[in-house]
Design a protein around this motif. Sequence first.
Motif, PDB file in Angstrom:
ATOM      1  N   LYS A 107       0.827  -1.205   0.000  1.00 28.28           N
ATOM      2  CA  LYS A 107       0.000   0.000   0.000  1.00 28.28           C
ATOM      3  C   LYS A 107       0.863   1.256   0.000  1.00 28.28           C
ATOM      4  CE  LYS A 107      -3.523  -2.425   2.644  1.00 28.28           C
ATOM      5  NZ  LYS A 107      -4.178  -2.553   3.951  1.00 28.28           N
ATOM      6  N   ARG A 108       0.281   2.331  -0.482  1.00 29.42           N
ATOM      7  CA  ARG A 108       0.990   3.612  -0.562  1.00 29.42           C
ATOM      8  C   ARG A 108       1.508   4.079   0.793  1.00 29.42           C
ATOM      9  NH1 ARG A 108       1.037   7.192  -4.651  1.00 29.42           N
ATOM     10  NH2 ARG A 108       0.008   6.561  -6.561  1.00 29.42           N
ATOM     11  N   ASN A 109       0.711   3.851   1.827  1.00 31.00           N
ATOM     12  CA  ASN A 109       1.124   4.359   3.143  1.00 31.00           C
ATOM     13  C   ASN A 109       2.328   3.613   3.718  1.00 31.00           C
ATOM     14  OD1 ASN A 109      -0.006   1.965   3.993  1.00 31.00           O
ATOM     15  ND2 ASN A 109      -1.731   2.884   5.075  1.00 31.00           N
ATOM     16  N   GLN A 110       2.773   2.563   3.016  1.00 29.81           N
ATOM     17  CA  GLN A 110       3.965   1.826   3.444  1.00 29.81           C
ATOM     18  C   GLN A 110       5.225   2.315   2.725  1.00 29.81           C
ATOM     19  OE1 GLN A 110       2.281  -1.987   2.282  1.00 29.81           O
ATOM     20  NE2 GLN A 110       2.179  -2.618   4.422  1.00 29.81           N
ATOM     21  N   TYR A 111       5.053   3.135   1.673  1.00 32.27           N
ATOM     22  CA  TYR A 111       6.206   3.619   0.918  1.00 32.27           C
ATOM     23  C   TYR A 111       7.021   4.596   1.766  1.00 32.27           C
ATOM     24  CZ  TYR A 111       3.424   2.152  -3.200  1.00 32.27           C
ATOM     25  OH  TYR A 111       2.683   1.467  -4.125  1.00 32.27           O
ATOM     26  N   PRO A 112       8.328   4.687   1.525  1.00 31.71           N
ATOM     27  CA  PRO A 112       9.130   5.703   2.218  1.00 31.71           C
ATOM     28  C   PRO A 112       8.575   7.103   1.960  1.00 31.71           C
ATOM     29  CG  PRO A 112      10.552   4.147   1.080  1.00 31.71           C
ATOM     30  CD  PRO A 112       9.151   3.847   0.640  1.00 31.71           C
ATOM     31  N   SER A 113       8.699   7.961   2.952  1.00 28.04           N
ATOM     32  CA  SER A 113       8.124   9.316   2.834  1.00 28.04           C
ATOM     33  C   SER A 113       9.180  10.388   3.063  1.00 28.04           C
ATOM     34  CB  SER A 113       6.979   9.473   3.833  1.00 28.04           C
ATOM     35  OG  SER A 113       7.432   9.205   5.144  1.00 28.04           O
ATOM     36  N   TYR A 140       1.827   1.820  -7.422  1.00 25.01           N
ATOM     37  CA  TYR A 140       3.113   2.500  -7.234  1.00 25.01           C
ATOM     38  C   TYR A 140       3.365   3.519  -8.345  1.00 25.01           C
ATOM     39  CZ  TYR A 140       8.007   3.587  -7.299  1.00 25.01           C
ATOM     40  OH  TYR A 140       9.193   4.288  -7.341  1.00 25.01           O
ATOM     41  N   LEU A 141       3.109   3.131  -9.584  1.00 25.91           N
ATOM     42  CA  LEU A 141       3.489   3.988 -10.710  1.00 25.91           C
ATOM     43  C   LEU A 141       2.593   5.214 -10.893  1.00 25.91           C
ATOM     44  CD1 LEU A 141       4.357   1.333 -13.465  1.00 25.91           C
ATOM     45  CD2 LEU A 141       5.953   2.691 -12.129  1.00 25.91           C
ATOM     46  N   THR A 142       1.390   5.171 -10.326  1.00 26.91           N
ATOM     47  CA  THR A 142       0.458   6.275 -10.516  1.00 26.91           C
ATOM     48  C   THR A 142       0.751   7.422  -9.543  1.00 26.91           C
ATOM     49  OG1 THR A 142      -1.225   4.682 -11.171  1.00 26.91           O
ATOM     50  CG2 THR A 142      -1.985   6.890 -10.672  1.00 26.91           C
ATOM     51  N   ASP A 143       1.043   8.582 -10.095  1.00 28.28           N
ATOM     52  CA  ASP A 143       1.224   9.803  -9.294  1.00 28.28           C
ATOM     53  C   ASP A 143       2.263   9.653  -8.188  1.00 28.28           C
ATOM     54  OD1 ASP A 143      -0.742  11.158 -10.752  1.00 28.28           O
ATOM     55  OD2 ASP A 143      -2.332  10.325  -9.514  1.00 28.28           O
ATOM     56  N   ARG A 144       3.367   9.028  -8.491  1.00 30.07           N
ATOM     57  CA  ARG A 144       4.453   8.895  -7.508  1.00 30.07           C
ATOM     58  C   ARG A 144       5.485   9.963  -7.823  1.00 30.07           C
ATOM     59  NH1 ARG A 144       5.592   7.733  -2.405  1.00 30.07           N
ATOM     60  NH2 ARG A 144       7.669   6.849  -2.101  1.00 30.07           N
TER      61      ARG A 144
END
Length: 198
Positions: free
Chosen positions: A14-20, A99-103
């Motif tokens: 999920k997006r909320n798991q990606y590095p920020s 992942y690829l959308t709006d990253r």
Amino acid sequence: MRIKQSEFIISAVKRNQYPSDNRAEVAFVGRSNVGKSSLINSLTNRKKLAKVSQTPGKTRLVNFFLINNDFYLVDLPGYGYAKVSKSEKDTWGKTIETYLTDRDELKRIVLLVDSRHKPTGDDIMMYEWAKHFNYNVVVVATKSDKLKNSEFKKSEKLIRETLQLNKDDKLYFYSSLKKNGTEELVNNLFLEFATDID
């Protein structure tokens, strides 16, 4: 530049798991048996950074690796593997698309194709998708040690025509086994995102 440090950070769905932390990201994508994990290990000079499996389709999550404490190399799930269920394929597709959308952090997509074969329909779709969303795309033809010297030009022509690359679009041949041109490829893929270019 030299890759002096590479460490696994997280496997995410999920997006909320990606590095920020807003570091630049370079994503690797390709068919399940194209040699993506081997390429990542070769470029980072680590034998087991990315898990290599005899079974295609091992990468099912979005894996983030921090390189030189500067930027992320992102290993995306392989696509196009026949021996999984349709629902599992759909899940992988959604994981990649999420992942690829709006990253915003994603600065480059490295599309891997097998140098011995014509790019597949999935390869074409991935390339067109990345271009449609205005990502910077670099194509790397893997397993080039399997080609004879006389076959390189034919392979390049086939890949360029199939993906409809123009003369300015980047295409590199590489063998994770022989590692010829590793430094050049590392520079071409990552140099602009590095602060320590020693």
